[in-house]
Design an enzyme around this catalytic site. Structure first.
Site, PDB file in Angstrom:
ATOM      1  N   LYS A 147       9.355  -1.116  14.598  1.00  0.00           N
ATOM      2  CA  LYS A 147       9.877  -0.733  13.281  1.00  0.00           C
ATOM      3  C   LYS A 147      10.939   0.349  13.423  1.00  0.00           C
ATOM      4  O   LYS A 147      11.997   0.300  12.819  1.00  0.00           O
ATOM      5  CB  LYS A 147       8.748  -0.161  12.416  1.00  0.00           C
ATOM      6  N   HIS A 165      -5.099 -34.264  17.294  1.00  0.00           N
ATOM      7  CA  HIS A 165      -3.991 -35.119  17.745  1.00  0.00           C
ATOM      8  C   HIS A 165      -2.874 -34.291  18.343  1.00  0.00           C
ATOM      9  O   HIS A 165      -1.757 -34.762  18.484  1.00  0.00           O
ATOM     10  CB  HIS A 165      -3.495 -35.971  16.582  1.00  0.00           C
ATOM     11  N   LYS A 205       0.838  -1.204   0.000  1.00  0.00           N
ATOM     12  CA  LYS A 205       0.000   0.000   0.000  1.00  0.00           C
ATOM     13  C   LYS A 205       0.872   1.252   0.000  1.00  0.00           C
ATOM     14  O   LYS A 205       0.687   2.164  -0.781  1.00  0.00           O
ATOM     15  CB  LYS A 205      -0.913  -0.047   1.227  1.00  0.00           C
ATOM     16  N   GLU A 256      10.524  -4.697   4.619  1.00  0.00           N
ATOM     17  CA  GLU A 256      10.628  -6.095   4.167  1.00  0.00           C
ATOM     18  C   GLU A 256      10.300  -6.211   2.679  1.00  0.00           C
ATOM     19  O   GLU A 256      11.015  -6.839   1.910  1.00  0.00           O
ATOM     20  CB  GLU A 256       9.656  -6.991   4.953  1.00  0.00           C
ATOM     21  N   GLY A 270      -4.796  -2.279   5.417  1.00  0.00           N
ATOM     22  CA  GLY A 270      -4.001  -3.409   4.916  1.00  0.00           C
ATOM     23  C   GLY A 270      -4.680  -4.751   5.141  1.00  0.00           C
ATOM     24  O   GLY A 270      -4.810  -5.564   4.227  1.00  0.00           O
ATOM     25  N   ARG A 271      -5.148  -4.983   6.367  1.00  0.00           N
ATOM     26  CA  ARG A 271      -5.722  -6.297   6.677  1.00  0.00           C
ATOM     27  C   ARG A 271      -7.135  -6.464   6.123  1.00  0.00           C
ATOM     28  O   ARG A 271      -7.749  -7.508   6.300  1.00  0.00           O
ATOM     29  CB  ARG A 271      -5.679  -6.547   8.187  1.00  0.00           C
ATOM     30  N   GLU A 274      -4.780  -7.520  15.109  1.00  0.00           N
ATOM     31  CA  GLU A 274      -4.291  -6.178  14.786  1.00  0.00           C
ATOM     32  C   GLU A 274      -5.450  -5.184  14.909  1.00  0.00           C
ATOM     33  O   GLU A 274      -5.254  -4.018  15.229  1.00  0.00           O
ATOM     34  CB  GLU A 274      -3.692  -6.138  13.376  1.00  0.00           C
TER      35      GLU A 274
HETATM   36  C1  G6Q Z   1      -2.508  -4.047   8.109  1.00  0.00           C
HETATM   37  C2  G6Q Z   1      -1.268  -3.407   8.474  1.00  0.00           C
HETATM   38  C3  G6Q Z   1      -0.018  -4.087   7.962  1.00  0.00           C
HETATM   39  C4  G6Q Z   1       0.325  -3.779   6.520  1.00  0.00           C
HETATM   40  C5  G6Q Z   1       1.759  -4.198   6.253  1.00  0.00           C
HETATM   41  C6  G6Q Z   1       2.182  -3.966   4.828  1.00  0.00           C
HETATM   42  O1  G6Q Z   1      -3.603  -3.633   8.397  1.00  0.00           O
HETATM   43  O2  G6Q Z   1      -1.332  -2.081   8.148  1.00  0.00           O
HETATM   44  O3  G6Q Z   1      -0.043  -5.487   8.125  1.00  0.00           O
HETATM   45  O4  G6Q Z   1      -0.559  -4.414   5.657  1.00  0.00           O
HETATM   46  O5  G6Q Z   1       2.615  -3.532   7.126  1.00  0.00           O
HETATM   47  O6  G6Q Z   1       2.058  -2.617   4.496  1.00  0.00           O
HETATM   48  P1  G6Q Z   1       2.216  -2.127   3.027  1.00  0.00           P
HETATM   49  O7  G6Q Z   1       1.127  -2.740   2.209  1.00  0.00           O
HETATM   50  O8  G6Q Z   1       2.154  -0.652   3.048  1.00  0.00           O
HETATM   51  O9  G6Q Z   1       3.554  -2.634   2.534  1.00  0.00           O
END
Ligand code: G6Q
Length: 543
Positions: free
Chosen positions: A508, A388, A210, A216, A271-272, A357
């Site tokens: 972070k 199990h 996003k 990462e 994001g989620r 989250e």
């Molecule tokens: C979700 C969070 C988080 C996010 C990641 C990736 O709700 O905001 O999990 O999706 O940190 O972020 P980017 O899509 O910006 O790389």
């Protein structure tokens, strides 16, 4: 809404529930079923292909009445409307929360700051569809003229967990000639293993971010770039082998990706909550645009149900309220998600982010410390594997663990008696948890006295059973939306912001600082505690 809603502990229904909980705790599910044999058919609800049996919960009609009153007194109805009408309910980030717009039909209009967002959603969907068709038909060529056969999604958190889960869940419907891989971890092993058997000439990377700034993802994307150029040499090759799923045009262009190959979304998609936006491009390439749209229709059907159905029959509301009930009145710390469907093996991991989250917050919308427990820990594994391993603790441990069993009438891979066996286990586990086995029953089986206590199952362990006909794209959409809106219901009761995630920030910031110290040529003067300093020092001298 924070200003208009009475603090949780002062809401009349909350006070009534606190007193009522004490009366409920000694009640046994055995007795509740004996007193009301209709309970097993009565305490059920059904909508958009999902049947929910919530009869094996430690509730009475009075409990349900009070929980529904709590929902009213918490302003749930108004809060739902606020979300669906694009109000900025993510107050700490001053953003609308409109994942529901991602699956709204073209005919709908949802406005943010006076602008209808639905046309833009469909524009991106159409662009994704055209691109997916081109890739799936072999008409999107790599730089050397070979058709693409491998799709690698690079993303993390919300830009990874949804796509991975959906790919696994809908694998049955996927284009089997293609290889799909998902890289998320900054651990180089993740990237190395994902591409080790792939040919760069036939590989397309989807850089899903996003913000397009996530450490990462950007690190993996740069490694992917180098890996591609090591074979294809020319930087123009990037245009054939990289596309971006992002909101950040500027940084996408800076990376070298042609912005014509960028699929956008908006700040009102968290994001989620983004797997049905452009972030879902890997899903669409896997299952095809038609199936992707069916999945969106499934999401939308649950959205409509959530928005319009009276709370007493409203699946996400019931699920959310029951979670609040155990979290706050039974000290339950977790919820187990137990899908009896192998294709849903990543569903618990996906829900962990969605739920934890969203509702792992200790401050209310108005900035005060919460007075009650909030978001429980979600976890789980597909059945029957868990039986199990950890089910022992659920059956006979000392903790109360509410469980959600998820099962399907039909298997996508019918094989002899497998499916009947699988489903027999769903019903057996829920029955055993609820009703257990008494000391008398154990004795009657001829178990020696010394062993008796070990063989007793106390029962009274609550569970929901969610049944559906078959795992289809539509059904998956509805199932995910069920949990999205359950999370919303919980967050509304707790008056927290389910849509921010400030808790991920501190780590972070510190990691960036420490990275500089690890890579410095001379050992930097420490500004850390002695433990952190010692660990950094040890790593520097052994790496
Ligand atoms: C979700 C969070 C988080 C996010 C990641 C990736 O709700 O905001 O999990 O999706 O940190 O972020 P980017 O899509 O910006 O790389």
């Amino acid at each position: 809404m924070s200003e208009t809603v009475t603090p949780l502990a002062a809401r009349p229904a909350w006070k009534a529930l606190a007193a009522h909980a004490e009366a409920i705790k000694p009640l046994q599910l055995r007795q509740l079923f004996k007193d009301d044999p209709a309970r097993g058919t009565r305490l059920t609800a059904e909508a958009v292909g999902l049947f929910l049996d919530y009869s094996k919960n430690r509730v009475t009609d009075e409990t349900l009445k009070l929980l529904l009153e709590l929902a009213e007194q918490s302003g749930l109805k108004q809060h739902i409307e606020a979300m669906f009408t694009g109000q900025k309910i993510n107050t700490t980030e001053n953003r609308a929360v409109l994942h529901v717009a991602l699956r709204a039909p073209k005919s709908e209009s949802i406005k943010v700051d006076g602008e209808d967002v639905v046309p833009a959603v469909h524009e991106v969907l159409d662009k994704m569809s055209a691109f997916s068709d081109k890739v799936r038909s072999g008409n999107w060529l790599g730089y050397t003229g070979k058709p693409i056969r491998n799709i690698v999604n690079i993303g993390i958190g919300g830009s990874d967990l949804g796509p991975v889960m959906a790919y696994e869940a809908l694998r049955h419907y996927s284009k089997r000639e293609f290889t799909f891989r998902f890289v998320s971890n900054v651990d180089g092993t993740d990237f190395a293993e994902a591409v080790r058997d792939l040919d760069p000439e036939e590989t397309l990377f989807l850089v899903a971010s996003k913000t397009f700034t996530t450490l990462e993802t950007m690190t993996n994307a740069h490694s992917a770039r180098e890996w591609t150029l090591a074979k294809l040499k020319q930087t123009e090759a990037i245009a054939n082998h990289f596309v971006a799923l992002s909101t950040n045009t500027e940084l996408v262009a800076k990376f070298g990706i042609d912005t014509a190959n960028m699929f956008g979304f908006w700040d009102w998609v968290g994001g989620r909550y983004s797997m049905d936006s452009a972030i879902g491009l890997s899903t669409m390439i896997a299952i095809g645009p038609d199936n992707f749209r069916k999945m969106l229709a499934g999401f939308h059907a649950m959205d409509v149900h959530f928005r319009t159905t009276p709370f007493a029959q409203n699946l996400p509301v019931l699920l959310g309220l029951l979670t609040v009930w155990y979290t706050d009145f039974f000290d339950a710390q977790t919820v187990a998600i137990l899908p009896y469907e192998q294709y849903l093996k990543r569903f618990p991991a996906y829900l962990q982010q969605l739920t934890m989250e969203s509702n792992g917050k200790h401050v209310t919308l108005s900035g005060e410390h919460v007075q009650t427990e909030t978001g429980p820990i979600y976890w789980g594994e597909p059945g029957t594997n868990g039986q199990h391993s950890f089910y022992q603790l659920i059956h006979q441990g000392t903790r109360l663990i509410p469980c959600d069993f998820i099962g399907f009438a039909k298997s996508l891979n019918p094989l002899g008696r497998h499916h009947d066996m699988l489903m027999a286990n769903v019903f057996a586990q829920a029955e055993a948890l609820a009703f257990g086995k008494t000391a008398e029953e154990v004795k009657a089986e001829g178990v020696p006295d010394a062993l008796g206590p070990h063989k007793v199952f106390e029962g009274n362990r609550p569970s929901n059973v969610i049944l559906a006909q078959k795992l289809t794209p539509e059904l998956l959409g509805s199932l995910i939306a069920l949990y999205e809106h359950s999370v919303f219901t919980q967050g509304t009761i707790w008056s927290i912001d389910s849509f921010d995630q400030w808790g991920v920030e501190l780590g972070k910031v510190l990691a960036t600082k420490i990275l500089g110290e690890i890579e410095a040529s001379v050992e930097p003067a420490s500004t850390h505690d002695t433990s952190t300093t010692n660990l950094i020092k040890r790593y520097r001298s052994t790496k």
